[in-house]
Design an enzyme around this catalytic site. Structure first.
Site, PDB file in Angstrom:
ATOM      1  N   ASP A  60       0.705  -1.316  -0.145  1.00 29.29           N
ATOM      2  CA  ASP A  60      -0.337  -0.006   0.352  1.00 29.29           C
ATOM      3  C   ASP A  60       0.273   1.124   0.280  1.00 29.29           C
ATOM      4  OD1 ASP A  60      -1.921   1.857   0.080  1.00 29.29           O
ATOM      5  OD2 ASP A  60      -2.792   0.958   2.233  1.00 29.29           O
ATOM      6  N   HIS A  61       0.090   2.203   0.063  1.00 28.82           N
ATOM      7  CA  HIS A  61       0.814   3.426   0.110  1.00 28.82           C
ATOM      8  C   HIS A  61       0.925   4.378   1.260  1.00 28.82           C
ATOM      9  CE1 HIS A  61       1.323   3.918  -4.675  1.00 28.82           C
ATOM     10  NE2 HIS A  61       2.201   2.937  -4.532  1.00 28.82           N
ATOM     11  N   TYR A  63      -5.468   4.593  -0.119  1.00 30.13           N
ATOM     12  CA  TYR A  63      -6.618   3.636  -0.615  1.00 30.13           C
ATOM     13  C   TYR A  63      -6.017   2.559  -1.512  1.00 30.13           C
ATOM     14  CZ  TYR A  63      -8.438   7.548   2.085  1.00 30.13           C
ATOM     15  OH  TYR A  63      -8.117   8.517   3.059  1.00 30.13           O
ATOM     16  N   HIS A  64      -4.649   2.667  -1.361  1.00 35.08           N
ATOM     17  CA  HIS A  64      -3.954   1.533  -2.560  1.00 35.08           C
ATOM     18  C   HIS A  64      -3.435   0.320  -2.611  1.00 35.08           C
ATOM     19  CE1 HIS A  64      -3.004   5.837  -4.237  1.00 35.08           C
ATOM     20  NE2 HIS A  64      -4.053   5.536  -4.296  1.00 35.08           N
ATOM     21  N   PRO A  65      -4.462  -0.440  -1.661  1.00 33.32           N
ATOM     22  CA  PRO A  65      -3.761  -1.882  -1.001  1.00 33.32           C
ATOM     23  C   PRO A  65      -3.988  -3.033  -2.606  1.00 33.32           C
ATOM     24  CG  PRO A  65      -6.423  -2.122  -1.058  1.00 33.32           C
ATOM     25  CD  PRO A  65      -5.594  -0.369  -1.322  1.00 33.32           C
TER      26      PRO A  65
END
Length: 544
Positions: A327-328, A479-481
């Site tokens: 993620d980020h 919100y980047h899984p």
């Protein structure tokens, strides 16, 4: 009625009615050629492309409901969607390297992780930013043993989806379904951020998805005529009347069905009853980086010893299912504005950005992404004021990885996951330095007429130790899984280069979970590309 309410009503008429009519008029058949699980960024694309063949029947199952909420289509309302009825609103397990503000150090804060529970998936609740990533991201995927995934291989698929406002070019297309536009009426303060970066020596970059990614510029959005253009609006709404497509919302898939090692259908919960439906060709799993591995595990695909411990019969021993979670991470710096500063209704509030390297290294993708906009993206516990602006920093390639597992065998239970954010001291040091840089940018002369007091972390937070504590207290996901069903050939790979699940037949995973490594920047555009490429792979293997 004010113009905002009128505009929102116009949105609901524009998007809602056709979907409701489709649900009333379509009859659900007993079996299909293809079943697509999840109507998110990739699933909508796959359903669109597969039904271009009028001889192929497709059932698209979505656990969420129709995208009837007017706020979905108002770009400036995106924050109101988080935690709402169109969000799964997942939380991680306690993160061992994060703090709860006011609690003892490293108390283990749970991370809030929004995921779209609606047609369009997370593309219906996200920030709408169109960022493809860096060419090196895809060349790296290729180098890991994934033919067909180099940058030159995937660029045509990015262009295929795109309707670029600026026109066609070497890097952009205009014949696609997805509208990509410049922000309408950006704030003056956002231009000040761009000017400050240029004055500090960073190159102006007119296109983060063009010749190079590095530099400062304005973000483009997935917006059409001032309204959010989700994957559902772009790829699903225009084709709802195709007779070979059935879309069912409110359908929670509980498990995959097998005959031996072949996937033959799915079981799903709809209106309180279990249903089974068969797929004569393939099942396509597009439920996202949390729910795709969850469904594989519930169905007996995963680490064999883990499955036996959970009391689940083993169909395929794939130890990589649920592993490699990436993620980020984001840390915001918020200032009070001394004059009226706010985003236009057609803006997502994140209007300008900067990609750079934390150290001089031209042989890698940028490892820092900055965001700026006329909003107050305040962490919990900080008090908003009438007007403000935010600069935020993000690491694009964290050193930690996490994992996803089952909370129980009950498919209604949310997946259990942990990210392990900030396990690496190197990541912490990069963020501390990035916050100092962002502060210097926001204290440049161009901001003098706008800048009031620092709301978060506050002017008193100056030492490296204090900044680190702030980071561990308030950092959030971007919100980047991705990555939990990774593509490859090694022992932890879950799918091959055509996204077929190893060890079984008739099953593919098509979503962000297949990324071996996370892309440099926002992940919605790459996920749509994955859907485009996978659809071609599926079509090529169709048996008549």
């Amino acid at each position: 009625m004010d113009w905002v309410s009128s505009w929102a009503m116009d949105v609901s008429v524009w998007i809602v009615t056709p979907i409701e009519q489709t649900h009333r008029e379509k009859n659900i058949m007993a079996d299909y050629d293809y079943i697509v699980v999840g109507a998110g960024s990739a699933g909508c694309v796959v359903a669109n492309r597969l039904t271009e063949d009028r001889g192929a029947t497709v059932l698209l199952l979505e656990a969420g409901n129709s995208d009837t909420k007017p706020e979905i289509y108002i770009p400036s309302e995106f924050m109101s969607l988080l935690g709402s009825d169109v969000d799964w609103a997942y939380f991680s397990e306690p993160e061992p390297y994060l703090n709860d503000r006011g609690a003892p150090p490293l108390a283990g804060r749970k991370m809030f992780c929004p995921r779209g529970k609606v047609l369009g998936g997370s593309s219906s609740i996200n920030f709408m930013m169109y960022v493809r990533g860096n060419p090196r991201d895809y060349d790296h995927w290729y180098s890991l043993g994934n033919p067909g995934w180099s940058y030159q291989d995937v660029l045509p698929y990015f262009k295929k989806s795109e309707h670029q406002q600026r026109g066609a070019s070497k890097y952009h297309g205009v014949d696609g379904e997805l509208s990509v536009t410049d922000i309408i009426s950006p704030s003056e303060v956002s231009q000040r951020f761009v000017d400050a970066c240029v004055a500090m020596g960073y190159d102006y970059n007119p296109d983060f998805n063009g010749t190079q990614q590095k530099g400062v510029g304005s973000y483009q959005l997935t917006v059409k005529n001032g309204k959010r253009h989700s994957a559902a609006a772009a790829f699903l709404l225009p084709i709802l009347q195709r007779p070979n497509l059935t879309v069912t919302t409110g359908a929670l898939v509980t498990r995959l069905l097998f005959e031996g090692a072949r996937t033959v259908g799915v079981e799903y919960l709809y209106e309180g009853k279990l249903h089974q439906v068969q797929a004569s060709q393939e099942v396509v799993l597009s439920a996202g980086a949390f729910d795709s591995p969850k469904l594989l595990l519930l169905s007996g695909i995963g680490n064999a010893s883990y499955l036996r411990d959970m009391g689940i019969p083993v169909v395929a021993d794939l130890p990589g299912v649920g592993q490699n979670l990436q993620d980020h991470i984001l840390v915001s710096i918020v200032y009070e504005a001394t004059q009226a500063v706010y985003p236009a209704i057609t803006s997502n509030g994140v209007e300008a950005g900067l990609f750079l390297h934390s150290q001089d290294n031209l042989d890698t993708a940028p490892d820092l992404q900055f965001f700026f906009g006329p909003i107050q993206f305040l962490p919990p516990g900080y008090t908003p004021v009438e007007f403000g602006f935010t600069g935020a920093v993000s690491l694009t390639h964290l050193q930690n990885v996490g994992s996803v597992g089952l909370r129980s065998r009950n498919p209604k239970d949310s997946p259990m996951f942990r990210m392990n954010y900030l396990q690496s001291e190197v990541d912490v040091q990069k963020l501390v330095a990035a916050i100092k840089l962002m502060r210097r940018l926001l204290h440049s002369n161009g901001f003098d007429e706008f800048r009031g007091r620092e709301l978060a972390p506050g002017a008193e937070v100056q030492s490296d130790e204090a900044i680190e504590a702030y980071i561990r207290n308030i950092c959030s996901t971007v919100y980047h899984p991705v990555g939990t069903c990774k593509m490859g050939t090694d022992s932890m790979a879950v799918v091959d280069s055509e996204l077929r699940v190893h060890g079984v037949e008739g099953l593919r995973v098509v979503d962000a979970s297949i990324m071996p490594t996370i892309t440099t920047g926002n992940t919605n555009a790459p996920t749509i590309m994955i859907g485009e490429k996978a659809a071609d792979c599926i079509k090529a293997s169709r048996t008549r």
